[in-house]
Scaffold this motif. Structure first.
Motif, PDB file in Angstrom:
ATOM      1  N   THR A   1       0.824  -1.207   0.000  1.00 52.89           N
ATOM      2  CA  THR A   1       0.000   0.000   0.000  1.00 52.89           C
ATOM      3  C   THR A   1       0.860   1.261   0.000  1.00 52.89           C
ATOM      4  OG1 THR A   1      -0.127  -0.143   2.423  1.00 52.89           O
ATOM      5  CG2 THR A   1      -1.940  -1.082   1.158  1.00 52.89           C
ATOM      6  N   GLU A   2       2.107   1.129   0.452  1.00 60.36           N
ATOM      7  CA  GLU A   2       2.996   2.292   0.432  1.00 60.36           C
ATOM      8  C   GLU A   2       3.165   2.814  -0.990  1.00 60.36           C
ATOM      9  OE1 GLU A   2       5.191   5.252   2.077  1.00 60.36           O
ATOM     10  OE2 GLU A   2       4.167   3.652   3.170  1.00 60.36           O
ATOM     11  N   ASN A   3       3.171   1.906  -1.948  1.00 57.24           N
ATOM     12  CA  ASN A   3       3.311   2.311  -3.352  1.00 57.24           C
ATOM     13  C   ASN A   3       2.063   3.009  -3.879  1.00 57.24           C
ATOM     14  OD1 ASN A   3       5.845   1.155  -3.399  1.00 57.24           O
ATOM     15  ND2 ASN A   3       5.111  -0.800  -4.221  1.00 57.24           N
ATOM     16  N   LEU A   4       0.939   2.878  -3.158  1.00 58.51           N
ATOM     17  CA  LEU A   4      -0.319   3.439  -3.624  1.00 58.51           C
ATOM     18  C   LEU A   4      -0.729   4.696  -2.861  1.00 58.51           C
ATOM     19  CD1 LEU A   4      -2.322   0.110  -4.010  1.00 58.51           C
ATOM     20  CD2 LEU A   4      -1.107   1.368  -5.772  1.00 58.51           C
ATOM     21  N   ARG A   5       0.043   5.092  -1.863  1.00 56.90           N
ATOM     22  CA  ARG A   5      -0.327   6.274  -1.080  1.00 56.90           C
ATOM     23  C   ARG A   5      -0.475   7.511  -1.959  1.00 56.90           C
ATOM     24  NH1 ARG A   5       0.127   6.262   4.523  1.00 56.90           N
ATOM     25  NH2 ARG A   5       1.053   4.386   5.422  1.00 56.90           N
ATOM     26  N   SER A   6       0.460   7.674  -2.877  1.00 59.93           N
ATOM     27  CA  SER A   6       0.420   8.862  -3.723  1.00 59.93           C
ATOM     28  C   SER A   6      -0.775   8.859  -4.668  1.00 59.93           C
ATOM     29  CB  SER A   6       1.709   8.962  -4.542  1.00 59.93           C
ATOM     30  OG  SER A   6       1.841   7.837  -5.384  1.00 59.93           O
ATOM     31  N   LYS A   7      -1.398   7.684  -4.868  1.00 57.34           N
ATOM     32  CA  LYS A   7      -2.564   7.601  -5.742  1.00 57.34           C
ATOM     33  C   LYS A   7      -3.845   8.006  -5.033  1.00 57.34           C
ATOM     34  CE  LYS A   7       0.210   5.572  -8.685  1.00 57.34           C
ATOM     35  NZ  LYS A   7       0.733   6.283  -9.872  1.00 57.34           N
ATOM     36  N   ASN A   8      -3.762   8.173  -3.696  1.00 57.19           N
ATOM     37  CA  ASN A   8      -4.936   8.541  -2.895  1.00 57.19           C
ATOM     38  C   ASN A   8      -6.069   7.536  -3.039  1.00 57.19           C
ATOM     39  OD1 ASN A   8      -3.764  10.967  -1.930  1.00 57.19           O
ATOM     40  ND2 ASN A   8      -4.294  11.983  -3.855  1.00 57.19           N
ATOM     41  N   LEU A   9      -5.708   6.253  -3.134  1.00 55.32           N
ATOM     42  CA  LEU A   9      -6.723   5.219  -3.244  1.00 55.32           C
ATOM     43  C   LEU A   9      -7.296   4.845  -1.883  1.00 55.32           C
ATOM     44  CD1 LEU A   9      -5.226   2.818  -5.910  1.00 55.32           C
ATOM     45  CD2 LEU A   9      -6.878   4.639  -6.210  1.00 55.32           C
TER      46      LEU A   9
ATOM     47  N   ASN B   1       6.440  -6.124   6.592  1.00 57.47           N
ATOM     48  CA  ASN B   1       6.829  -5.818   5.220  1.00 57.47           C
ATOM     49  C   ASN B   1       8.120  -6.515   4.829  1.00 57.47           C
ATOM     50  OD1 ASN B   1       6.602  -4.681   2.778  1.00 57.47           O
ATOM     51  ND2 ASN B   1       6.930  -2.582   3.417  1.00 57.47           N
ATOM     52  N   CYS B   2       8.936  -6.759   5.801  1.00 58.38           N
ATOM     53  CA  CYS B   2      10.219  -7.404   5.533  1.00 58.38           C
ATOM     54  C   CYS B   2      10.060  -8.901   5.726  1.00 58.38           C
ATOM     55  CB  CYS B   2      11.278  -6.844   6.469  1.00 58.38           C
ATOM     56  SG  CYS B   2      12.940  -7.385   6.104  1.00 58.38           S
ATOM     57  N   ARG B   3      10.050  -9.667   4.656  1.00 58.36           N
ATOM     58  CA  ARG B   3       9.875 -11.108   4.744  1.00 58.36           C
ATOM     59  C   ARG B   3      11.220 -11.807   4.890  1.00 58.36           C
ATOM     60  NH1 ARG B   3       6.538  -9.762   0.434  1.00 58.36           N
ATOM     61  NH2 ARG B   3       4.320  -9.993   0.849  1.00 58.36           N
TER      62      ARG B   3
END
Length: 541
Positions: free
Chosen positions: A280-288, A526-528
């Motif tokens: 979801t960190e990659n989608l924060r800027s998309k305001n989804l 997040n860190c697997r």
């Protein structure tokens, strides 16, 4: 059976022809004339397929991989579908599935599951009990599936919805312990059709399969309309549709239940579907997401929308696939009304391409004598079956007799079957090369040594060579730091709906109560931890 390994060198694309040449030599070494004739015919078949674009070369594969990488990047920049957004034209769309959790074996409760549109049966109702950390972790209390009459499947939408609601009523009434059921029941819907979602309990069907066609339901909120039908026909239970999911998401969840590192799922039965886990960190800027919705979430599941990729508006993808399409592909694509991805991957498309290519080679390269093929059922659409291809690709010629009789090819010779098998290998291999380019581009998003991929296709499941090609092609294309791609067949139909509800239950609870302190949602860090293991195939599902 074809070899499982081949080296990363210039022979990678040529070994298939050499292997079949060796097979002909082995089978006909006592008869020089048959051996010579068989090899000449094989070479002519190979040259025809290569000339007409069925055999991909290195440069073409590199072009496909680069194009897919650009499509994925473009989709993240402009193609994530949102409500009331200015939709910018992109090659492919990314859709938010609103499923924000994978199974953790902590799920409990009694649920109803409805599956609609599976190829095996049109409708299935199931009552399941999730049992938390027990093994097994769920129990199917009651289940019933069947096919619907055509006047129901292809009708006005309210006829289909009302029939589904009445079927649900009958299903609940026939449960032996009906009086013990809770007054309120939660229902999860699993749709085997391409769909668009704005919320977890929202679904707009984008297109129907061959068996279903209710045009007035397209682009309507299927869930709200079905909820209204339920309220009309069922009065003694309060049934709330909590969520809806599509087949590829359910496949991902069902495999992640056993293999937590499942990050990608692909389904290619009658339409091509792909879903994958995204931070979801990659989608924060998309305001989804609203900020509160990201509370304790680090991942969600996205899916690709391929349904309109054959549109002339998708100019880049249009140019890519126009390069790949052969005249047979184009004919089948319009005849079956499928898109670019479907034509190269889906079971029905591959069967039809193989059938027509065999006929073309009968005409132009005398693959079979005219007196044999001209009167056979090879001339009819849908005459090739999955079982026929499965036995042919495994070299089990003795089991082909019943299928050859049905095709009117009773007098066919073994050498001719070997040539037909080679044609099947060419089409299957082209499919896996295109699929592998997409999977490798998508896997580059993960900093993982070990990826599990959920796959479901009847042809893939029945033909082991499909799995071998997929593994080998990806190994050939992927970066060296990826040590393993683990493929798991999501074939247990009953587990798909169950696993979907597991995740939907957790997602729903989290969305209702963001501060819920109960550990109903297992959030993986997040860190697997990297797990090194050997290459292998699994058929657990």
């Amino acid at each position: 059976m074809m070899k499982r390994q081949y080296s990363k060198d210039s022979n990678h694309l040529n070994y298939l022809f050499k292997e079949f040449s060796q097979r002909i030599n082995k089978n006909y070494f006592l008869c020089v004339q048959s051996h010579k004739h068989g090899n000449i015919k094989l070479e002519r078949i190979h040259n025809y397929c290569e000339k007409h674009g069925f055999i991909l070369n290195h440069s073409t594969i590199q072009m496909i991989q680069k194009s897919f990488a650009n499509m994925i990047t473009s989709a993240y920049d402009y193609g994530i579908e949102q409500n009331n957004s200015n939709e910018k034209i992109t090659d492919i769309k990314l859709q938010l599935t609103h499923v924000n959790a994978l199974p953790s074996r902590t799920e409990q409760g009694i649920f109803i599951i409805i599956e609609l549109g599976n190829l095996i049966e049109d409708i299935r109702y199931s009552l399941i009990s999730l049992l938390g950390k027990q093994i097994p972790s769920y129990d199917i209390l009651h289940s019933r599936g069947y096919n619907l009459p055509e006047e129901i499947r292809k009708s006005h939408g309210f006829i289909l919805l009302n029939h589904l609601a009445m079927g649900l009523k009958d299903f609940l009434e026939e449960i032996p312990f009906n009086e013990k059921l809770p007054q309120s029941l939660q229902l999860g819907f699993l749709l085997h059709f391409p769909m668009k979602q704005n919320e977890l309990n929202h679904a707009e069907i984008l297109s129907w399969s061959d068996r279903f066609n209710c045009p007035d339901l397209l682009n309507q909120d299927f869930i709200i309309l079905f909820q209204q039908s339920i309220e009309q026909y069922i009065s003694y239970h309060h049934i709330n549709i909590i969520a809806c999911t599509q087949e590829s998401v359910a496949a991902l969840i069902s495999v992640a239940f056993e293999y937590p590192n499942t990050l990608i799922s692909i389904i290619f039965k009658h339409t091509f579907q792909l879903s994958f886990v995204e931070d979801t960190e990659n989608l924060r800027s998309k305001n989804l997401f609203q900020p509160k919705q990201l509370h304790e979430f680090y991942q969600t599941i996205l899916s690709f929308n391929f349904q309109f990729i054959h549109s002339n508006k998708s100019l880049k993808s249009h140019a890519l696939f126009q390069t790949l399409l052969t005249s047979i592909d184009t004919y089948v694509m319009y005849k079956l009304n499928v898109n670019y991805f479907d034509i190269f991957t889906c079971d029905s498309c591959l069967l039809e391409i193989i059938r027509i290519l065999i006929l073309e080679l009968c005409i132009h390269e005398q693959l079979l004598p005219y007196s044999l093929w001209s009167k056979s059922k090879l001339n009819y659409h849908g005459s090739l079956s999955l079982k026929f291809l499965s036995y042919l690709l495994q070299g089990k010629y003795s089991k082909l007799k019943i299928y050859l009789n049905k095709l009117g090819l009773k007098q066919i010779k073994k050498l001719q079957l070997i040539h037909m098998e080679y044609i099947c290998h060419i089409i299957i291999r082209r499919s896996t090369q295109i699929l592998s380019c997409l999977i490798v581009c998508l896997s580059d998003r993960y900093n993982e040594e070990n990826l599990t991929i959920a796959i479901d296709s009847y042809l893939y499941r029945l033909c082991p060579i499909y799995q071998i090609y997929m593994q080998n092609e990806i190994e050939y294309l992927c970066k060296r730091w990826i040590t393993m791609f683990h493929f798991v067949n999501a074939t247990n139909i009953s587990s798909l709906g169950v696993a979907a509800v597991m995740s939907l239950q957790k997602t729903e609870k989290r969305m209702i109560n963001q501060d819920d302190s109960i550990n109903s949602l297992c959030v993986r860090k997040n860190c697997r931890q990297y797990v090194k293991s050997q290459h292998h195939f699994s058929h657990d599902f």
